[in-house]
Design a protein around this motif. Sequence first.
Motif, mmCIF file in Angstrom:
data_model
loop_
_atom_site.group_PDB
_atom_site.id
_atom_site.type_symbol
_atom_site.label_atom_id
_atom_site.label_comp_id
_atom_site.label_asym_id
_atom_site.label_seq_id
_atom_site.Cartn_x
_atom_site.Cartn_y
_atom_site.Cartn_z
ATOM 1 N N VAL A 36 -15.597 28.925 10.152
ATOM 2 C CA VAL A 36 -16.888 28.913 11.396
ATOM 3 C C VAL A 36 -17.827 27.624 10.664
ATOM 4 C CG1 VAL A 36 -16.459 31.513 10.792
ATOM 5 C CG2 VAL A 36 -18.720 30.534 9.702
ATOM 6 N N GLN A 37 -17.827 27.268 10.434
ATOM 7 C CA GLN A 37 -18.789 25.474 10.342
ATOM 8 C C GLN A 37 -17.663 24.831 11.278
ATOM 9 O OE1 GLN A 37 -20.598 24.394 6.831
ATOM 10 N NE2 GLN A 37 -20.342 26.769 5.855
ATOM 11 N N LEU A 38 -16.032 24.983 10.573
ATOM 12 C CA LEU A 38 -15.478 23.432 11.662
ATOM 13 C C LEU A 38 -15.668 23.644 12.980
ATOM 14 C CD1 LEU A 38 -12.408 23.742 9.498
ATOM 15 C CD2 LEU A 38 -14.374 21.740 9.721
ATOM 16 N N LEU A 39 -15.463 25.574 13.165
ATOM 17 C CA LEU A 39 -15.888 25.786 15.228
ATOM 18 C C LEU A 39 -16.388 25.470 15.359
ATOM 19 C CD1 LEU A 39 -13.856 29.708 14.448
ATOM 20 C CD2 LEU A 39 -12.567 27.046 15.524
ATOM 21 N N ASN A 40 -17.855 25.733 14.485
ATOM 22 C CA ASN A 40 -19.070 24.990 15.081
ATOM 23 C C ASN A 40 -19.970 23.229 15.420
ATOM 24 O OD1 ASN A 40 -21.998 25.210 14.909
ATOM 25 N ND2 ASN A 40 -22.003 26.667 16.234
ATOM 26 N N GLY A 41 -19.164 23.132 15.045
ATOM 27 C CA GLY A 41 -18.742 21.434 14.741
ATOM 28 C C GLY A 41 -19.915 21.463 13.868
ATOM 29 N N LEU A 42 -20.225 21.921 12.707
ATOM 30 C CA LEU A 42 -21.557 21.634 11.660
ATOM 31 C C LEU A 42 -20.870 20.288 10.759
ATOM 32 C CD1 LEU A 42 -22.935 24.950 11.097
ATOM 33 C CD2 LEU A 42 -23.960 22.522 11.523
ATOM 34 N N ILE A 43 -19.130 20.492 10.104
ATOM 35 C CA ILE A 43 -18.655 20.043 9.886
ATOM 36 C C ILE A 43 -16.904 19.691 9.867
ATOM 37 C CG2 ILE A 43 -19.270 20.688 7.360
ATOM 38 C CD1 ILE A 43 -17.224 22.497 7.105
ATOM 39 N N LYS A 44 -16.349 18.813 9.869
ATOM 40 C CA LYS A 44 -15.634 17.954 10.253
ATOM 41 C C LYS A 44 -14.403 18.210 9.489
ATOM 42 C CE LYS A 44 -16.887 14.602 13.827
ATOM 43 N NZ LYS A 44 -15.814 14.538 15.111
ATOM 44 N N PRO A 45 -13.096 18.616 10.006
ATOM 45 C CA PRO A 45 -11.847 18.838 8.216
ATOM 46 C C PRO A 45 -11.521 17.983 7.885
ATOM 47 C CG PRO A 45 -10.956 19.028 11.162
ATOM 48 C CD PRO A 45 -12.521 18.638 10.864
ATOM 49 N N THR A 46 -10.916 17.865 6.796
ATOM 50 C CA THR A 46 -10.270 16.158 6.650
ATOM 51 C C THR A 46 -9.528 15.901 7.341
ATOM 52 O OG1 THR A 46 -10.955 17.716 4.785
ATOM 53 C CG2 THR A 46 -9.757 15.689 4.327
ATOM 54 N N ARG A 47 -8.036 17.000 7.884
ATOM 55 C CA ARG A 47 -7.161 16.651 8.537
ATOM 56 C C ARG A 47 -7.446 17.458 9.984
ATOM 57 N NH1 ARG A 47 -2.124 16.006 4.999
ATOM 58 N NH2 ARG A 47 -3.391 16.953 3.418
ATOM 59 N N GLY A 48 -6.576 17.396 11.494
ATOM 60 C CA GLY A 48 -5.880 18.433 11.880
ATOM 61 C C GLY A 48 -6.804 18.716 12.875
ATOM 62 N N GLN A 49 -6.724 18.942 13.679
ATOM 63 C CA GLN A 49 -7.578 18.744 15.414
ATOM 64 C C GLN A 49 -7.752 20.380 15.825
ATOM 65 O OE1 GLN A 49 -4.901 18.106 17.873
ATOM 66 N NE2 GLN A 49 -5.808 16.083 18.786
ATOM 67 N N ILE A 50 -8.921 20.587 16.213
ATOM 68 C CA ILE A 50 -9.485 21.875 16.448
ATOM 69 C C ILE A 50 -10.317 21.522 17.811
ATOM 70 C CG2 ILE A 50 -11.703 23.446 16.465
ATOM 71 C CD1 ILE A 50 -12.208 22.491 13.588
ATOM 72 N N ILE A 51 -9.699 22.877 18.829
ATOM 73 C CA ILE A 51 -9.024 22.495 20.481
ATOM 74 C C ILE A 51 -10.483 23.383 20.676
ATOM 75 C CG2 ILE A 51 -8.048 21.899 22.356
ATOM 76 C CD1 ILE A 51 -6.494 20.436 21.244
ATOM 77 N N ILE A 52 -11.266 23.131 21.862
ATOM 78 C CA ILE A 52 -12.260 24.069 22.180
ATOM 79 C C ILE A 52 -12.217 23.975 23.297
ATOM 80 C CG2 ILE A 52 -14.295 25.550 21.841
ATOM 81 C CD1 ILE A 52 -14.511 25.314 19.025
ATOM 82 N N ASP A 53 -11.719 25.448 24.430
ATOM 83 C CA ASP A 53 -11.942 24.996 26.252
ATOM 84 C C ASP A 53 -11.290 23.738 26.439
ATOM 85 O OD1 ASP A 53 -12.384 26.896 27.013
ATOM 86 O OD2 ASP A 53 -14.374 27.007 27.443
ATOM 87 N N GLY A 54 -10.509 23.371 25.352
ATOM 88 C CA GLY A 54 -9.632 22.245 26.388
ATOM 89 C C GLY A 54 -10.405 20.634 25.956
ATOM 90 N N ILE A 55 -11.466 20.574 24.588
ATOM 91 C CA ILE A 55 -12.308 19.507 24.781
ATOM 92 C C ILE A 55 -11.240 19.484 22.733
ATOM 93 C CG2 ILE A 55 -14.059 18.649 23.620
ATOM 94 C CD1 ILE A 55 -15.465 20.595 26.252
ATOM 95 N N ASP A 56 -10.934 18.439 22.369
ATOM 96 C CA ASP A 56 -10.898 18.284 20.458
ATOM 97 C C ASP A 56 -12.112 18.106 20.296
ATOM 98 O OD1 ASP A 56 -9.778 17.253 18.452
ATOM 99 O OD2 ASP A 56 -8.663 15.772 18.711
ATOM 100 N N ILE A 57 -12.576 18.877 19.768
ATOM 101 C CA ILE A 57 -14.116 18.878 18.936
ATOM 102 C C ILE A 57 -13.589 17.952 17.797
ATOM 103 C CG2 ILE A 57 -15.214 20.962 19.304
ATOM 104 C CD1 ILE A 57 -14.877 21.863 17.137
ATOM 105 N N THR A 58 -12.713 17.466 17.397
ATOM 106 C CA THR A 58 -12.716 17.037 16.079
ATOM 107 C C THR A 58 -12.099 15.376 16.359
ATOM 108 O OG1 THR A 58 -9.660 17.382 16.357
ATOM 109 C CG2 THR A 58 -11.805 18.686 14.085
#
Lengths: 284, 267
Positions: A48-70
């Motif tokens: 959930v911290q990844l989803l909220n942008g509080l931390i960034k993943p070591t690898r991989g992509q998170i896309i929220i509403d079309g925006i890549d937050i990583t």
Amino acid sequence: MFIELKNIFHEYNQDQLVKALVDINLSITGSEFIGLVGHTGSGKSTLVQLLNGLIKPTRGQIIIDGIDITAEKVNLNRIRQKIGLVFQYPEHQLFEETVYEDVAFGPRNLDLNEVEVKKRVEESLALVGLEYEKIKDRSPFNLSGGQQRKVAIAGVLAMKPGVLILDEPSAGLDPRGRDQLIDLLYNLHFEYEMTIILISHRMEEIARLATRVLVLDHGKLVLDGSPQEVFSNRKKMQELGLDLPQITDILHRLRERGFDNIRTDIFTISEASREIVTELRRRD
Amino acid sequence: MKGVEYEYKGLTEPALKNINFSVNAGEFISIIGSNGSGKSTLAKLLNVLLLPARGEILVNGLSTSNEENRSKIRQNVGMVFQNPDNQLVATMVEDDVAFGPENLGIPGPEIRARVDNALKMVDMDGFQRYSPHKLSGGQKQRVAIAGIIAMEPSCVVLDEPTAMLDPRGRKEVMDTISYLNREKKITIIYITHFMEEASLADKIFVMHRGQIINTGTPEQIFKDIRSLKEVNLDVPLVVELAESLRKEGFSVPGVMSIDGLVNYICS
């Protein structure tokens, strides 16, 4: 709001390397109410911290509403406004002198005018079941624990997030407080159409609310399905050392002891009672 | 407790009103009540963290209001709180457990024995040299209990010790408490919002707005579902399911556990 996680890995160093999340692939659509389940340390909070942008993943992509937050240079403020996060014991983060000021803090940071801020404070306090006129001028520190929790949640709702993530929101509440919280989450999802991700150890809550259950174990997504599907898989849940909802547990045990046809995909007392009565009468 | 009252400054309603009860040595008492009903205040009075505004509290015959009795009572009545992180102070488990007995002036070799024994009793033997922050919530809470046990109290008061734990941690703590009560005959006063946990006690006290409004065995207390709901409480889920089967004409006995109910249905 559409959320997509692609090949997410997350690792951090704490004396030794901890693999907090291992190859998570997941799509969540706006119409879902997600129950997120797993032991302490299974990776739920990291997720959930990844989803909220509080931390960034070591690898991989998170896309929220079309925006890549990583991605580099992404505007995380916009993401955090869309994804409201209610931490464990959120009342520990109340800090203003009055309830009004505390709930208004978030919307003011969005540069809304005072008329809109007031409207949002009124609406969010009403949503959590607090009377605006009675409570707005009180100090949050003189409220009961249950009321403080509601004020803290109202502060997140005042940002009008599209997704609401809650980490053990019912911990420490009395039974009535727990019921009120369940009603609130039910309304937010089924009436106000908010996407909700609920982390809880209380499988009863998950079974009553979630449309989809995700089970994490050692950073891996090991089960993903409807509450009926996940909680019918007693063997797997036992292997993971996780509880079933008590009702489901009782029905599973009855099936083991000779009630071969009894249903195990039931989560309410009244339905379970009817099912048991039917089976008992059939035996007579 | 005899006619005990307590009020916090600035609040119009007293936190406790006319509290009268006695607990026998070796009993396991659960206290249930909604948030703000006075449970925590009551617990703090038992170990002289607070003093009653009126009335008297006697622990093994000693009044908490008499200053000379205080250290003796505090040693006799141990307290365990909700948040394990706020209770562990040392960098090593054994130092944490030794903290209490050291303050009592117990000689070194005996402290060693007490620490090892206390950790055994909470099933944490072998963790002596661990750092507390590496433990799970349930383990931390059991170390906190060991720190209390090492002072050899006759009674332990626990104020929602499982509220912040996951199901595994909750079970560990409940098993520890049951063991201390059944095997070591330590008196337990256990505050909880989990009705399933309360049902393990010999007796339950129900609190509402600063008063004890009902006392009885779990069977007696959980019989009256409606009046518990009126004071924002509940009954264990099993009790409610059994009641629902009774309404359908089945003569279900007063079961408190899932096993009990399943056994009845299968018989």
